[in-house]
Design an enzyme around this catalytic site. Structure first.
Site, mmCIF file in Angstrom:
data_model
loop_
_atom_site.group_PDB
_atom_site.id
_atom_site.type_symbol
_atom_site.label_atom_id
_atom_site.label_comp_id
_atom_site.label_asym_id
_atom_site.label_seq_id
_atom_site.Cartn_x
_atom_site.Cartn_y
_atom_site.Cartn_z
ATOM 1 N N LEU A 21 0.858 -1.178 0.000
ATOM 2 C CA LEU A 21 0.000 0.000 0.000
ATOM 3 C C LEU A 21 0.896 1.231 0.000
ATOM 4 O O LEU A 21 1.889 1.284 0.739
ATOM 5 C CB LEU A 21 -0.895 0.031 1.242
ATOM 6 C CG LEU A 21 -2.235 -0.709 1.193
ATOM 7 C CD1 LEU A 21 -2.906 -0.616 2.563
ATOM 8 C CD2 LEU A 21 -3.146 -0.148 0.117
ATOM 9 N N ASP A 22 0.578 2.226 -0.814
ATOM 10 C CA ASP A 22 1.360 3.458 -0.837
ATOM 11 C C ASP A 22 1.318 4.139 0.524
ATOM 12 O O ASP A 22 0.362 3.961 1.295
ATOM 13 C CB ASP A 22 0.807 4.415 -1.897
ATOM 14 C CG ASP A 22 1.038 3.910 -3.316
ATOM 15 O OD1 ASP A 22 1.986 3.118 -3.515
ATOM 16 O OD2 ASP A 22 0.281 4.301 -4.217
ATOM 17 N N PRO A 23 2.330 4.953 0.851
ATOM 18 C CA PRO A 23 2.362 5.624 2.160
ATOM 19 C C PRO A 23 1.107 6.438 2.481
ATOM 20 O O PRO A 23 0.673 6.474 3.635
ATOM 21 C CB PRO A 23 3.595 6.525 2.052
ATOM 22 C CG PRO A 23 4.487 5.808 1.093
ATOM 23 C CD PRO A 23 3.566 5.187 0.084
#
Length: 314
Positions: free
Chosen positions: A38-40
């Site tokens: 998951l992206d930050p």
């Protein structure tokens, strides 16, 4: 603690690797990984695998996902989300009716070109790292086939003209789908610009965000000596596969790499489909392996696909 799976809620601001590092510190176990980055800036379900459960990661990354995505109209960015630099502005907005029409065009199987700011690798290097240094010369990642099972508008924020400024979109899709690219493309198909402004992964396979543990709640469980209650058996990764119990003799064959000849030893041979995965348990109901149905010159056989050790505390 047993080998197994923990459904963790990744908050905004942490990378997926940050969560893995936190779980290693929390459990004292090094053999830990996750089943899909998951992206930050995104939040939601991050399935953590511990010990023998790491053998399930490849299978679990194949599972379908469900997301809730915020989309903001009026500008596009180089990363296709709110963290990037704005590339273009547009004053055009669309009606709720037009946006609903556009959403329907995304249903089904299609080719999607992943963004250059992605973790996809070429020659061992991530495209996102190459993009930051301006070294992409091949046009970026190749198109890949994805499938959108459902896409619906959940919320809208309208301007004074009754047009959509921001919306929340619920999406159910296959693995490998870039939701920020969907948001960017929605803007293009609406004749304007758009980017993803928020992302929540609601579900990954059978694991949902309603049942996920925060890092803080896991720390509390550890303090109370109850961390093991958050660990789920890793056969849950294969929840949609048929379950069968085998004799000790056939368990030994499977775990030693010897196929079981279904046409000779098992009375359900005709129920199996070629390519089907089977959850294999011993007579003590211990999960020992995942097999895959193949065929030789005489008939159907079951070969070991993933072999697991007998679960012990680690």
């Amino acid at each position: 603690m047993y080998d197994g799976i923990i459904n963790v809620y990744k908050p905004k601001g942490m990378t997926s690797f940050d969560v893995v590092s936190a779980m290693r510190r929390l459990t004292g176990i090094k053999k830990i990984g996750h089943t899909g980055t998951l992206d930050p800036d995104a939040e939601g379900v991050l399935v953590i695998c511990i010990g023998e459960a790491l053998k399930c990661v490849e299978f679990m990354t194949e599972k379908d996902k469900e997301y809730s995505a915020g989309i903001t109209f009026g500008s596009s960015t180089d990363t296709q989300d709110a963290s990037g630099k704005i590339l273009e502005y547009s004053q055009k907005r669309v009606s709720v009716e037009r946006l609903n029409e556009v959403l329907k065009t995304f249903l089904g199987k299609q080719l999607q070109k992943p963004p250059v700011y992605s973790a996809i690798k070429i020659n061992g290097k991530k495209y996102c790292d190459l993009a930051r240094t301006g070294k992409i010369k091949d046009g970026g990642p190749r198109e890949r086939q994805i499938e959108i099972y459902s896409i619906n508008m959940a919320e809208t924020e309208l301007n004074s003209n009754g047009e959509v400024e921001r919306a929340v979109i619920d999406i159910s899709c296959s693995k490998g789908t870039y939701i920020r690219t969907i948001c960017n493309d929605i803007g293009e198909r609406c004749g304007t610009k758009a980017h993803m402004s928020a992302l929540l992964r609601k579900k990954s396979g059978v694991f949902s965000f309603e049942e996920a543990y925060t890092i803080e709640s896991l720390k509390s469980l550890k303090d109370d000596g109850k961390l093991e209650t958050a660990v789920e058996p890793f056969d849950k990764a294969y929840y949609n596969c048929r379950k069968e119990n085998f004799s000790d003799e056939n368990i030994k064959r499977i775990t030693n790499g010897i196929p079981i000849k279904l046409y000779m030893v098992y009375n359900k041979k005709n129920e199996y489909e070629i390519g089907e995965y089977i959850r294999i348990y011993d007579q003590k109901e211990r999960f020992r392996a995942v097999g895959i149905v193949k065929e030789d010159e005489k008939g159907k056989i079951l070969k070991g696909y993933r072999i697991f050790g007998i679960q012990e505390k680690i």
